[in-house]
Design an enzyme around this catalytic site. Sequence first.
Site, PDB file in Angstrom:
ATOM      1  N   LYS A 139       0.924  -1.158  -0.137  1.00  0.00           N
ATOM      2  CA  LYS A 139       0.006   0.039   0.100  1.00  0.00           C
ATOM      3  C   LYS A 139       0.757   1.208  -0.209  1.00  0.00           C
ATOM      4  CE  LYS A 139      -3.474   2.644   2.616  1.00  0.00           C
ATOM      5  NZ  LYS A 139      -4.195   2.413   3.802  1.00  0.00           N
ATOM      6  N   HIS A 271     -10.845 -30.854 -33.916  1.00  0.00           N
ATOM      7  CA  HIS A 271     -11.762 -29.815 -33.568  1.00  0.00           C
ATOM      8  C   HIS A 271     -12.661 -30.230 -32.250  1.00  0.00           C
ATOM      9  CE1 HIS A 271     -10.595 -27.217 -36.667  1.00  0.00           C
ATOM     10  NE2 HIS A 271     -10.998 -27.983 -37.611  1.00  0.00           N
TER      11      HIS A 271
END
Length: 509
Positions: A139, A271
């Site tokens: 922070k 596929h």
Amino acid sequence: MSNKTISSALISVFNKDGLAPIVKKLNDLNVTIYSTGGTEKFIKDLGINVVPVEDVTSYPSILGGRVKTLHPKVFGGILNRQNHDGDVAELKEFDIPQIDVVIVDLYPFEKTVASGASNQDIIEKIDIGGISLIRAAAKNYADVTCVSSVDDYAEFLDLLETKNGETTEEDRKQFAAKAFNVSSHYDTAIFNYFNKNHEIPALKISENNGKVLRYGENPHQKGFFFGNFDDIFTKLHGKELSYNNLLDVDAAVNLMLEFKNDAPTFAVLKHNNACGLAQRDTLHQAYVDALAGDPVSAFGGVLISNSEIDVATAEEIHKLFCEVVIAPSFAPEALEILKGKKNRILLILKDIDMPKTNVRSCLNGVLVQDRNNITDTLEALKSVTKTTATSDELDDLIFASKICKHTKSNTIVLAKNKQLCASGTGQTSRVDALNQAIHKAKSFNFDLDGAVMASDAFFPFPDCVEIADNAGITAVIQPGGSIKDALSIDYCNANNVAMVFTGTRHFKH
């Protein structure tokens, strides 16, 4: 001022690997080092001066080590704003030391869970002080550098050596971003441990093993894979896997897990759907018969086996252009044969359990569901026709059902003698799927007399069983459950076709 010269550091880590060079460099730069417990002893053993945190806080480590750094003098030293007159004055008033660097390595919560440790041991590995230090330091990146993981030690050491203990605001911000990645991932792991039965309807996913792919489905799309590929596979050879490769590999693995403990089985996928699959006494014959299912579509496909790839099979595979070959193992000579194509990807599938949930993006959110973990079995079948399936037909029905479960809906699968004859995949009409399958089977000279048919969902009308019967199909497996089931049953009874219900639908969209 965006540039800061490091004059003090707080170090409190679980894993000491790679820490010594950093400590020595900090010492060379005359940085005051604060530390606790085992880390403090580690630094002292290096012959380097270290200030115990308890000398700063006037409190010893208490509650069995659960509380060491949780004190205003520690967090005040991290969270103060160096350009804020009030903060600076309070540091002097309360005799709080300025801390410029925080180096923390959290307790190994995930590793402890994975080890099968007791609940109490797991709870003790929930880091409190460390995670608080990380959040505070990150922070306050405007003034503090936060090194939150062993993985960042090398980068931090390089920074110390190349910049002589000076950091830019961009340096500190980058370390802060990494720190919040560490803290958010850690909290996600803890939440998922407590919510393993999904009592709370919340989805928390955190993957740190991100890989940039060449592109997505198409070259104009960016692509990434987040996950630990090495947990599932050992890659032996070949180029990097693409986005489409990974989708096909996922489909192949899920399909072949249905045949994990069966006789030698080989599948060819294209596929995401099987275009060939066969089960035989030898893997070589299984491959030959799987390829016969659709030798055209097999070009550029993904191949997978439930058995070790032997020399005879490898020699046949080597004649085909394929992207990926997957097996539980490869005979040494077979491996050398398959390595003959430099780009061919060869993967050993480890003995693994696939995730219990499926996740996919949808609209502006995600869909989550349980994995389809039901495999149709002989015991679950309900014969609904006067004509009952023979033993061989029943085996073929289960074989076809396993393939059907892993084929895109709407789907119809035709099989005979444990060989995939053809499938109709992804059609908007089940009749279209069946006609597609019949046409494809005939185009590759399959004799459908005595073949079986599997459907992923029920037949609302008797048209499919009539078309199948006219093509030579003698047995059908389907979930059942249509309000017009009787129409299909009546047709089968009138034409000596066996039909069984499973009671389980297997849509795959």
